[in-house]
Design a protein around this motif. Structure first.
Motif, PDB file in Angstrom:
ATOM      1  N   UNK A  25       0.834  -1.198   0.000  1.00  0.00           N
ATOM      2  CA  UNK A  25       0.000   0.000   0.000  1.00  0.00           C
ATOM      3  C   UNK A  25       0.871   1.252   0.000  1.00  0.00           C
ATOM      4  N   UNK A  26       0.394   2.287  -0.686  1.00  0.00           N
ATOM      5  CA  UNK A  26       1.054   3.594  -0.570  1.00  0.00           C
ATOM      6  C   UNK A  26       0.882   4.125   0.848  1.00  0.00           C
ATOM      7  N   UNK A  27       1.668   5.142   1.172  1.00  0.00           N
ATOM      8  CA  UNK A  27       1.515   5.824   2.462  1.00  0.00           C
ATOM      9  C   UNK A  27       0.964   7.230   2.223  1.00  0.00           C
ATOM     10  N   UNK A  28       0.113   7.676   3.136  1.00  0.00           N
ATOM     11  CA  UNK A  28      -0.437   9.019   3.068  1.00  0.00           C
ATOM     12  C   UNK A  28      -0.030   9.800   4.301  1.00  0.00           C
ATOM     13  N   UNK A  29       0.490  11.005   4.092  1.00  0.00           N
ATOM     14  CA  UNK A  29       0.903  11.869   5.201  1.00  0.00           C
ATOM     15  C   UNK A  29      -0.052  13.059   5.282  1.00  0.00           C
ATOM     16  N   UNK A  30      -0.625  13.230   6.444  1.00  0.00           N
ATOM     17  CA  UNK A  30      -1.605  14.290   6.699  1.00  0.00           C
ATOM     18  C   UNK A  30      -0.894  15.347   7.552  1.00  0.00           C
ATOM     19  N   UNK A  31      -0.654  16.523   6.968  1.00  0.00           N
ATOM     20  CA  UNK A  31       0.226  17.525   7.603  1.00  0.00           C
ATOM     21  C   UNK A  31      -0.520  18.771   8.015  1.00  0.00           C
TER      22      UNK A  31
END
Lengths: 136, 136, 136, 136
Positions: free
Chosen positions: C91-97
């Motif tokens: 799975x890709x990774x998602x960064x919530x900033x």
């Protein structure tokens, strides 16, 4: 600033702290002592995390002042602490500090904290301080 | 543990702190208040770094207890703090905490700290606690 | 800068990264995606720590640029990362900033990283950037 | 594990990294070298933050293995990095590591990173690793 000047600075600017934290030695590194009293303890007789943090913060700050002179307005911007072992009961804590960077606007230092008379490391701390621009 | 149980735990286990830090609210997040007094202040009337650290440490610890029940022996192993703004003079501080991980041996939480009535973030803290193995 | 401008900035200034990290969404928060490929993996198929660090570093940097415009010379001065769970394989990774402070010389942001389609937090990162003084 | 055994471990378990990072020396401290190549550089020729992070992570991990033997499943749980100066262009980086704590479940180490041939500190890193319980 030498050791006596740093302790005099503590006495004058941080009277609440001056009786608890003292500069012990100053050459390449600065060593500061936390004179452990009941106000620093948690149930079980161990020194509290905030007391360890306070020692590190003051000690690294003084190590910076030792190099750049009195800058009462330098402020801590970042702190990272690893608490590794319980301090020994009934012992003062000693923080061994060194400055890693002394820039125009940022200074970075670190310290290792041990119980007086012990060799095991109780905590490791690194801190960054923002240095205010020089007044004209 | 609910809000009343957490405050009763503070009263019983951390009497030196109980008069200074209280749980204000508890749902998904936990909000804790530092009732700012003279002992928390630095010259200039600002709340000291160690007082902010103490608030974060206790608040995240209580947020963990709220989820796993009384574990008086959990210890802080790592702390990271960004100090971002001066707290407002004469105001209490509020720490808004959430738990990010609740593992078998490690728990991680974070909090944002603001002055009561303010919206700017004074400090951000993340902390890791080691949870002792359950006794048989 | 909007989402398209940030991706164009990545393409132009960081061509080695542009194919791996993309801005997915931008409103109050910025969401960036790490398109996971073989170069990010460790034995066992999990995304490496340095790849997670790279995602956080670029994503928070872009979240700052979104607010202050192109400042190609801002540099990371401090990073703190808690690695909490193994990312899901494949799975890709998602960064919530989000940006917590945008000062004259320092900016502080943080992000939470999850596997795409998952709700558990894989890592928490906070970073400080030094912003160069404006040229006259 | 000695220096040769650690490099053999890298070759076998982390083939993507083995050509880039090598153990240079091992006594009380461990020194690891990042053989800087184009893939580590940012515009301007400076080594990227993620490449510095990767060096620190691998080097401290190897310093732990040097003490406890092959534990391929130890995982990084926390990292704190201060980036202090630009590395010198065209130079490898050297990480000087030491272990501060080697507990039953957690190990903590730190390193200072310099450009090869330089004395200024480029970065300071501390990392915590979770050590899996021994199999029966």
């Amino acid at each position: 600033m030498d050791r006596a000047a740093l302790n005099a600075f503590l006495d004058r600017e941080f009277p609440q702290i001056a009786g608890q934290i003292r500069v012990e030695a100053l050459d390449q590194a600065l060593v500061a002592r936390l004179i452990v009293g009941p106000q620093h303890l948690r149930p079980g007789g161990t020194v509290s995390g905030p007391a360890i943090f306070a020692l590190a913060d003051v000690a690294i700050y003084l190590a910076i002042l030792a190099r750049i002179g009195e800058v009462a307005l330098a402020v801590t911007t970042n702190a990272s602490v690893d608490f590794m072992r319980k301090p020994q009961a009934g012992r003062d804590l000693l923080a061994d500090c060194r400055i890693l960077k002394l820039g125009r606007t940022l200074a970075v230092g670190e310290c290792l904290i041990r119980s007086d008379g012990g060799s095991d490391i109780v905590a490791r701390c690194s801190m960054t301080y923002s240095i205010p621009p020089k007044r004209a």
